[in-house]
Design a protein around this motif. Structure first.
Motif, short mmCIF file in Angstrom:
data_model
loop_
_atom_site.label_atom_id
_atom_site.label_comp_id
_atom_site.label_asym_id
_atom_site.label_seq_id
_atom_site.Cartn_x
_atom_site.Cartn_y
_atom_site.Cartn_z
N PHE A 267 0.92 -1.13 0.06
CA PHE A 267 -0.15 -0.11 -0.23
C PHE A 267 0.72 1.30 0.02
O PHE A 267 0.61 2.14 -0.62
CB PHE A 267 -0.99 0.11 1.20
N TYR A 268 1.84 1.24 0.83
CA TYR A 268 2.89 2.41 0.83
C TYR A 268 3.32 2.82 -0.67
O TYR A 268 3.26 3.75 -1.10
CB TYR A 268 3.84 2.28 1.83
N ALA A 269 3.86 1.50 -1.39
CA ALA A 269 4.47 1.57 -2.57
C ALA A 269 3.29 2.11 -3.67
O ALA A 269 3.74 3.12 -4.51
CB ALA A 269 4.98 0.35 -3.02
N MET A 270 2.18 1.61 -3.42
CA MET A 270 0.97 2.08 -4.38
C MET A 270 0.71 3.46 -4.05
O MET A 270 0.42 4.28 -4.99
CB MET A 270 -0.15 1.23 -4.18
N LYS A 271 0.48 3.99 -2.82
CA LYS A 271 0.38 5.31 -2.44
C LYS A 271 1.38 6.14 -3.09
O LYS A 271 1.19 7.36 -3.51
CB LYS A 271 0.30 5.55 -0.97
N CYS A 272 2.85 5.98 -3.02
CA CYS A 272 3.84 6.53 -3.40
C CYS A 272 3.68 6.62 -5.12
O CYS A 272 4.05 7.93 -5.69
CB CYS A 272 5.17 6.27 -3.05
N TYR A 273 3.43 5.59 -5.70
CA TYR A 273 3.34 5.54 -7.05
C TYR A 273 2.34 6.54 -7.62
O TYR A 273 2.45 7.11 -8.37
CB TYR A 273 3.11 4.19 -7.55
#
Length: 89
Positions: A74-80
């Motif tokens: 989720f963190y990676a998707m949020k940053c992306y």
């Protein structure tokens, strides 16, 4: 034509994609490694009492690792998602 656009976008924004790709790779890798270790230990234990105790421990650990994996993804998707509007400009 479309493939040229995709490759150009990927090459020019490679540093922006690194976080997304690495986070997902690490998240999936830790799940596979953990399940591999669990399988090896499960097959090597012959004592039923020890096997039941380890089964409970591994169930708790699977839950914790799953939560950590989801948080990382989720963190990676949020940053992306935050980077996408910046890349279009």
């Amino acid at each position: 034509m479309l493939t040229k656009i995709i490759y150009k976008n990927f090459r020019s924004n490679l540093k922006n994609y690194i976080l997304f790709f690495l986070s997902n790779i690490v998240a999936i890798m830790e799940l596979f490694v953990f399940y591999g270790i669990r399988s090896i230990i499960k097959n090597s234990i012959t004592d039923k009492v020890t096997a039941e105790a380890l089964k409970t421990d591994f169930q708790i650990a699977v839950g914790i690792i799953a939560v950590i994996t989801l948080m990382l993804m989720f963190y990676a998707m949020k940053c992306y998602i935050k980077l996408r509007p910046k890349m279009k400009n």
